[in-house]
Design a protein around this motif. Structure first.
Motif, PDB file in Angstrom:
ATOM      1  N   UNK A  21       0.824  -1.207   0.000  1.00 61.82           N
ATOM      2  CA  UNK A  21       0.000   0.000   0.000  1.00 61.82           C
ATOM      3  C   UNK A  21       0.862   1.262   0.000  1.00 61.82           C
ATOM      4  N   UNK A  22       2.173   1.092   0.179  1.00 66.33           N
ATOM      5  CA  UNK A  22       3.068   2.240   0.233  1.00 66.33           C
ATOM      6  C   UNK A  22       2.995   2.974   1.557  1.00 66.33           C
ATOM      7  N   UNK A  23       2.492   2.298   2.591  1.00 65.69           N
ATOM      8  CA  UNK A  23       2.295   2.932   3.897  1.00 65.69           C
ATOM      9  C   UNK A  23       3.579   2.969   4.699  1.00 65.69           C
ATOM     10  N   UNK A  24       3.639   3.924   5.604  1.00 64.70           N
ATOM     11  CA  UNK A  24       4.787   4.039   6.505  1.00 64.70           C
ATOM     12  C   UNK A  24       4.536   3.301   7.818  1.00 64.70           C
ATOM     13  N   UNK A  25       3.277   2.935   8.065  1.00 63.89           N
ATOM     14  CA  UNK A  25       2.882   2.214   9.268  1.00 63.89           C
ATOM     15  C   UNK A  25       1.895   1.120   8.898  1.00 63.89           C
ATOM     16  N   UNK A  26       1.815   0.106   9.730  1.00 64.87           N
ATOM     17  CA  UNK A  26       0.783  -0.923   9.582  1.00 64.87           C
ATOM     18  C   UNK A  26      -0.477  -0.359  10.213  1.00 64.87           C
ATOM     19  N   UNK A  27      -1.535  -0.290   9.448  1.00 66.31           N
ATOM     20  CA  UNK A  27      -2.810   0.207   9.956  1.00 66.31           C
ATOM     21  C   UNK A  27      -3.823  -0.941   9.992  1.00 66.31           C
ATOM     22  N   UNK A  28      -4.979  -0.683  10.564  1.00 66.27           N
ATOM     23  CA  UNK A  28      -6.003  -1.715  10.742  1.00 66.27           C
ATOM     24  C   UNK A  28      -6.415  -2.353   9.417  1.00 66.27           C
ATOM     25  N   UNK A  29      -6.492  -1.567   8.355  1.00 64.81           N
ATOM     26  CA  UNK A  29      -6.908  -2.127   7.065  1.00 64.81           C
ATOM     27  C   UNK A  29      -5.883  -3.131   6.543  1.00 64.81           C
ATOM     28  N   UNK A  30      -4.606  -2.923   6.843  1.00 65.42           N
ATOM     29  CA  UNK A  30      -3.564  -3.869   6.423  1.00 65.42           C
ATOM     30  C   UNK A  30      -3.697  -5.167   7.205  1.00 65.42           C
TER      31      UNK A  30
END
Length: 171
Positions: free
Chosen positions: A32-41
């Motif tokens: 997802x190109x995210x910098x953090x793991x979020x709930x959706x991941x």
């Protein structure tokens, strides 16, 4: 860990989520190109592990990784449109280093906190994939509830089943 999650009194936690699923959290976030793991991941990762209790439960309600990914994509488009931004036809994400480890973001920490609170008895918690699923789905605001609404997923029924409360079988 308790201080990080704001739980106060010490709690013995048995983490019963396979390491492969935890690694999938990282993979989903990086894709997802995210910098953090979020709930959706975390939700996408749980749905991707076809052998987990969480994935089997989601499957009973007609939810799989592809359906969630599609609804999440639609949620991102709608959110950007609401802000007056035209989303590109193709997602362009900045690569995240494969070897780097991502930390939990705010929504992921809140999901783990809700999962622990819902799964503990007498200062002991057995954190299973269904507990984590319930913790993720119990969010009232944010990306996950908007995504589930877009997909027409009965969040309350899945939470009830994940928490072990009796509900009618999905249609």
């Amino acid at each position: 860990m308790n201080r990080l999650l704001g739980l106060g009194a010490p709690m013995l936690v048995t983490w019963e989520i396979p390491q492969a699923a935890v690694q999938q959290f990282q993979i989903e976030a990086k894709q997802d190109g995210a910098k953090f793991i979020e709930a959706e991941h975390m939700l996408l990762a749980l749905a991707a592990d076809k052998e987990s209790d969480a994935a089997r439960l989601l499957s009973e309600f007609g939810v799989d990784h592809e359906r969630l990914a599609s609804a999440l994509h639609e949620e991102h488009h709608r959110t950007l449109a609401f802000a007056g931004i035209n989303a590109p036809a193709q997602t362009l994400v900045q690569a995240t280093e494969v070897e780097s480890s991502l930390s939990l973001g705010t929504s992921a920490k809140a999901a783990v906190r809700r999962a622990l609170i819902g799964s503990h008895h007498d200062r002991r918690a057995r954190l299973r994939s269904t507990n984590l699923l319930a913790g993720i789905l119990e969010a009232e605001l944010g990306t996950v509830p908007r995504t589930l609404a877009i997909a027409g997923i009965d969040r309350a029924a899945i939470i009830a089943r994940a928490r072990g409360r009796v509900t009618e079988q999905p249609c």
